[in-house]
Write an enzyme that holds these catalytic residues in place. Structure first.
Site, short mmCIF file in Angstrom:
data_model
loop_
_atom_site.label_atom_id
_atom_site.label_comp_id
_atom_site.label_asym_id
_atom_site.label_seq_id
_atom_site.Cartn_x
_atom_site.Cartn_y
_atom_site.Cartn_z
N ARG A 24 -42.90 -14.46 74.50
CA ARG A 24 -43.68 -14.90 73.34
C ARG A 24 -45.12 -14.40 73.39
NH1 ARG A 24 -43.42 -21.02 74.29
NH2 ARG A 24 -43.60 -20.17 76.37
N ARG B 150 -75.77 -5.85 74.84
CA ARG B 150 -76.55 -7.05 74.53
C ARG B 150 -77.20 -7.48 75.84
NH1 ARG B 150 -75.09 -9.68 69.55
NH2 ARG B 150 -73.31 -8.65 68.58
N GLN C 18 -73.53 -26.52 74.03
CA GLN C 18 -73.47 -25.59 72.91
C GLN C 18 -72.48 -24.47 73.22
OE1 GLN C 18 -76.83 -22.64 71.89
NE2 GLN C 18 -77.33 -24.49 70.72
N ASP C 19 -71.62 -24.16 72.27
CA ASP C 19 -70.71 -23.01 72.38
C ASP C 19 -71.13 -21.97 71.36
OD1 ASP C 19 -69.26 -24.34 74.29
OD2 ASP C 19 -67.42 -24.47 73.15
N HIS D 232 -79.10 -11.83 81.94
CA HIS D 232 -77.69 -11.61 81.61
C HIS D 232 -77.57 -10.59 80.50
CE1 HIS D 232 -74.04 -12.76 79.21
NE2 HIS D 232 -73.52 -12.50 80.39
N HIS E 7 -81.09 -10.66 78.98
CA HIS E 7 -81.75 -11.86 78.48
C HIS E 7 -81.77 -12.97 79.53
CE1 HIS E 7 -79.88 -10.41 74.47
NE2 HIS E 7 -81.03 -9.80 74.69
N ASP F 158 -87.51 -17.47 75.58
CA ASP F 158 -86.74 -16.24 75.77
C ASP F 158 -87.45 -15.27 76.71
OD1 ASP F 158 -84.82 -17.14 74.04
OD2 ASP F 158 -85.35 -15.81 72.39
N LYS G 181 -74.80 -20.86 81.93
CA LYS G 181 -73.82 -20.44 80.94
C LYS G 181 -72.47 -20.23 81.60
CE LYS G 181 -76.53 -16.82 79.56
NZ LYS G 181 -76.95 -15.66 78.80
N TYR H 272 -69.63 -18.05 74.91
CA TYR H 272 -70.61 -18.63 75.82
C TYR H 272 -70.58 -20.14 75.67
CZ TYR H 272 -72.70 -14.08 74.50
OH TYR H 272 -72.92 -12.79 74.18
#
Length: 191
Positions: free
Chosen positions: A23, A59, A47-48, A118, A62, A142, A71, A131
């Protein structure tokens, strides 16, 4: 699900066991009990988020100042080369990096402790990264370092196809070191 430690203290890999049959497959991507046994408090993740990137996109790199941010990162579709740089002043692995393949075949989840830079590069035509973050985002905290900073020497597997203006204008590793630990006290990434 098993947990593996990496060369950077506090960075963990949660490795599930996908069950495959005619399957398709089923796998558990997160387990509170396994996380608790590894020393994490699952209730702290508030938070997701999810990103979608095309092949070659980078990306990062950061991070967050202040208390930092923890995370859990996994690739839900496609594959990424995920990179962490230890930006914790006083850490024995300060400036060192770990690079991990995350994909939709092995379903590994990477635990990123506070104090890391990251970033990742999408390796497939369409890549979704999920995340789970332990703090609400505050843009005032940031941190960023250019993905191609020569002092870090990160080896991205593909030519860069896309990167944000914010990431292109990010500062250097040397600038971040001065901000974190002061001028004259900052070791290089290779020391």
């Amino acid at each position: 699900m098993r947990v593996e430690r990496t060369a950077i203290d506090g960075v963990l890999l949660f490795i599930p066991t996908p069950h495959r049959d005619d399957r398709g497959l089923f796998t558990r991507t997160f387990d509170n009990a396994v996380a608790e046994k590894a020393g994490l408090d699952p209730s702290r993740f508030v938070q997701d988020s999810q990103s979608r990137s095309r092949q070659g996109t980078i990306r990062g790199m950061h991070g967050r100042s202040g208390r930092g941010e923890a995370k859990l990162v996994r690739c839900a579709r496609g594959a990424v080369q995920d990179v962490l740089v230890d930006a914790r002043p006083g850490s024995p692995t300060f400036g060192e990096q770990v690079s991990v393949l995350l994909d939709d075949e092995a379903f590994v989840t990477l635990y990123v402790p506070p104090g890391m830079l990251h970033g990742f590069q999408a390796l497939t035509e369409q890549t979704d990264v999920c995340y789970r973050i332990d703090r609400e985002h505050d843009p005032a905290e940031d941190l960023s370092v250019r993905y191609d900073d020569p002092d870090l020497g990160i080896r991205w597997p593909l030519p860069v196809s896309s990167i944000s203006g914010r990431d292109l204008s990010a500062g250097s590793w040397a600038q971040l070191q001065r901000r974190l630990i002061g001028p004259g006290d900052a070791p290089t990434a290779t020391e």
